[in-house]
Design a protein around this motif. Structure first.
Motif, PDB file in Angstrom:
ATOM      1  N   LYS A   1       0.859  -1.196   0.000  1.00  0.00           N
ATOM      2  CA  LYS A   1       0.000   0.000   0.000  1.00  0.00           C
ATOM      3  C   LYS A   1       0.891   1.241   0.000  1.00  0.00           C
ATOM      4  N   MET A   2       0.526   2.235  -0.789  1.00  0.00           N
ATOM      5  CA  MET A   2       1.376   3.422  -0.899  1.00  0.00           C
ATOM      6  C   MET A   2       0.571   4.699  -0.731  1.00  0.00           C
ATOM      7  N   ALA A   3       1.226   5.718  -0.158  1.00  0.00           N
ATOM      8  CA  ALA A   3       0.580   7.018  -0.014  1.00  0.00           C
ATOM      9  C   ALA A   3       1.198   8.022  -0.977  1.00  0.00           C
ATOM     10  N   CYS A   4       2.522   8.237  -0.853  1.00  0.00           N
ATOM     11  CA  CYS A   4       3.150   9.266  -1.701  1.00  0.00           C
ATOM     12  C   CYS A   4       3.751   8.675  -2.974  1.00  0.00           C
ATOM     13  N   GLY A   5       4.286   7.460  -2.900  1.00  0.00           N
ATOM     14  CA  GLY A   5       4.928   6.834  -4.062  1.00  0.00           C
ATOM     15  C   GLY A   5       6.311   7.376  -4.355  1.00  0.00           C
ATOM     16  N   LEU A   6       6.805   8.257  -3.492  1.00  0.00           N
ATOM     17  CA  LEU A   6       8.054   8.967  -3.794  1.00  0.00           C
ATOM     18  C   LEU A   6       9.116   8.825  -2.703  1.00  0.00           C
ATOM     19  N   GLY A   7       8.881   7.972  -1.718  1.00  0.00           N
ATOM     20  CA  GLY A   7       9.870   7.786  -0.658  1.00  0.00           C
ATOM     21  C   GLY A   7       9.782   8.814   0.448  1.00  0.00           C
ATOM     22  N   ALA A   8       8.727   9.617   0.478  1.00  0.00           N
ATOM     23  CA  ALA A   8       8.651  10.718   1.444  1.00  0.00           C
ATOM     24  C   ALA A   8       7.919  10.363   2.735  1.00  0.00           C
ATOM     25  N   CYS A   9       6.877   9.527   2.659  1.00  0.00           N
ATOM     26  CA  CYS A   9       6.028   9.305   3.844  1.00  0.00           C
ATOM     27  C   CYS A   9       6.438   8.078   4.657  1.00  0.00           C
ATOM     28  N   LEU A  10       7.258   7.220   4.103  1.00  0.00           N
ATOM     29  CA  LEU A  10       7.739   5.971   4.715  1.00  0.00           C
ATOM     30  C   LEU A  10       6.606   4.972   4.975  1.00  0.00           C
ATOM     31  N   GLY A  11       5.440   5.237   4.380  1.00  0.00           N
ATOM     32  CA  GLY A  11       4.282   4.371   4.595  1.00  0.00           C
ATOM     33  C   GLY A  11       4.443   2.992   3.982  1.00  0.00           C
ATOM     34  N   CYS A  12       5.352   2.836   3.045  1.00  0.00           N
ATOM     35  CA  CYS A  12       5.520   1.528   2.391  1.00  0.00           C
ATOM     36  C   CYS A  12       6.796   0.845   2.842  1.00  0.00           C
ATOM     37  N   THR A  13       7.297   1.237   4.030  1.00  0.00           N
ATOM     38  CA  THR A  13       8.552   0.650   4.518  1.00  0.00           C
ATOM     39  C   THR A  13       8.403  -0.847   4.738  1.00  0.00           C
TER      40      THR A  13
ATOM     41  N   VAL B   1      13.550  -0.651   4.015  1.00  0.00           N
ATOM     42  CA  VAL B   1      13.585  -0.059   2.664  1.00  0.00           C
ATOM     43  C   VAL B   1      12.182   0.424   2.320  1.00  0.00           C
ATOM     44  N   THR B   2      12.096   1.420   1.456  1.00  0.00           N
ATOM     45  CA  THR B   2      10.777   1.829   0.957  1.00  0.00           C
ATOM     46  C   THR B   2      10.539   1.078  -0.358  1.00  0.00           C
ATOM     47  N   VAL B   3       9.364   0.462  -0.467  1.00  0.00           N
ATOM     48  CA  VAL B   3       9.045  -0.295  -1.681  1.00  0.00           C
ATOM     49  C   VAL B   3       8.919   0.659  -2.867  1.00  0.00           C
ATOM     50  N   CYS B   4       8.392   1.873  -2.617  1.00  0.00           N
ATOM     51  CA  CYS B   4       8.141   2.786  -3.737  1.00  0.00           C
ATOM     52  C   CYS B   4       9.403   3.397  -4.310  1.00  0.00           C
ATOM     53  N   LYS B   5      10.404   3.662  -3.474  1.00  0.00           N
ATOM     54  CA  LYS B   5      11.590   4.363  -3.996  1.00  0.00           C
ATOM     55  C   LYS B   5      12.796   3.444  -4.104  1.00  0.00           C
TER      56      LYS B   5
HETATM   57 FE1  FES Z   1       5.428   7.066   0.744  1.00  0.00          FE
HETATM   58 FE2  FES Z   1       6.563   4.800  -0.152  1.00  0.00          FE
HETATM   59  S1  FES Z   1       4.509   5.438  -0.332  1.00  0.00           S
HETATM   60  S2  FES Z   1       7.439   6.325   1.132  1.00  0.00           S
END
Ligand code: FES
Length: 256
Positions: free
Chosen positions: A220-232, A240-244
């Motif tokens: 699951k992703m929120a920002c997709g850019l490595g900024a929110c750490l929600g996909c750690t 690691v962040t899955v998105c970045k």
């Molecule tokens: Fe925000 Fe990956 S979705 S850091």
């Protein structure tokens, strides 16, 4: 290459299977062309409307001559239903291309025998992967697993050496798991995307045979850019962040 945010014109919306859609939009920026394994954050609704989060969807195909950018996606909730309601000429808001993706040119330069293994909607990013590998000089073997019937396979034919299919129900192809069909010792590397249980099984076979394996994870992703750490994701090499940092990882670093 960094992601950009922009509005794209919808070219086509097709039904591929009962809950599977193919959306083609016109990409406009040749400086930010997507590659296999990358994804975009898609939004077909206003910034202040629900759902709050954009939907991360992998690139299914990209035509670098015309700029036609294709997403194959499953109808899962409010966001994907809103995306599915878009008609040609309407606007899709995107951020991307995001993530590391597969480096097909480097893989084809290093490995001669490549197996690509996908499950369900996890086969979506593998089309552009097979195309890029083939164009880089290696025609991969494709192994796919589905619940009942396959979909989208016709588009793989020009880019693959052989295609092996399995279904849980036995309605099409081998009755059983896609891993039943896969002898990893025949390959120099295995590239996979699909349900975690399938990728874990593939990674286990590869580890036992000493064959490298790259896996594209979904989270699951929120920002997709490595900024929110929600996909750690916690791996053997640390968080690691899955998105970045991903979504493509060395499978031995993420699976036990
Ligand atoms: Fe925000 Fe990956 S979705 S850091």
């Amino acid at each position: 290459m960094s992601a950009i945010s922009c509005n794209l014109t919808v070219l086509q919306q097709e039904t591929v299977a009962p809950d599977i859609r193919r959306l083609t939009v016109q990409w406009q920026d040749p400086r930010h062309e997507p590659h296999a394994g990358q994804f975009y954050m898609l939004r077909a609704w206003a910034a202040d409307a629900t759902p709050i989060l954009s939907r991360p969807i992998s690139v299914n195909d990209f035509d670098n001559q015309t700029g036609a950018l294709t997403f194959l996606y499953q109808l899962k909730g409010e966001g994907t239903h809103k995306i599915a309601a878009l008609q040609p000429g309407q606007t899709l808001t995107v951020t991307g291309p995001c993530g590391n993706g597969f480096d097909a040119a480097a893989l084809a330069g290093k490995y001669q025998r490549i197996a690509v293994v996908g499950g369900g909607i996890g086969t979506a990013p593998l089309l552009l992967l097979c195309k890029e590998l083939c164009r880089a000089g290696v025609r991969p073997d494709l192994f796919v697993g589905f619940r009942d019937t396959t979909y989208g396979m016709d588009r793989f034919v020009p880019w693959c050496r052989d295609i092996y299919a399995a279904t849980d129900s036995g309605k099409e192809g081998h009755h059983g798991l896609v891993t039943d069909l896969l002898d990893v010792s025949k390959y120099d590397i295995v590239l996979t995307c699909g349900p975690m249980v399938m990728m874990r099984g593939v990674a286990k076979l590869c580890a036992a045979a000493g064959v490298p394996c790259l896996a594209s994870l979904e989270k699951k992703m929120a920002c997709g850019l490595g900024a929110c750490l929600g996909c750690t994701c916690h791996t053997k090499i640390g968080p690691v962040t899955v998105c970045k940092d991903g979504p493509v990882f060395n499978a031995q670093e993420v699976f036990d």
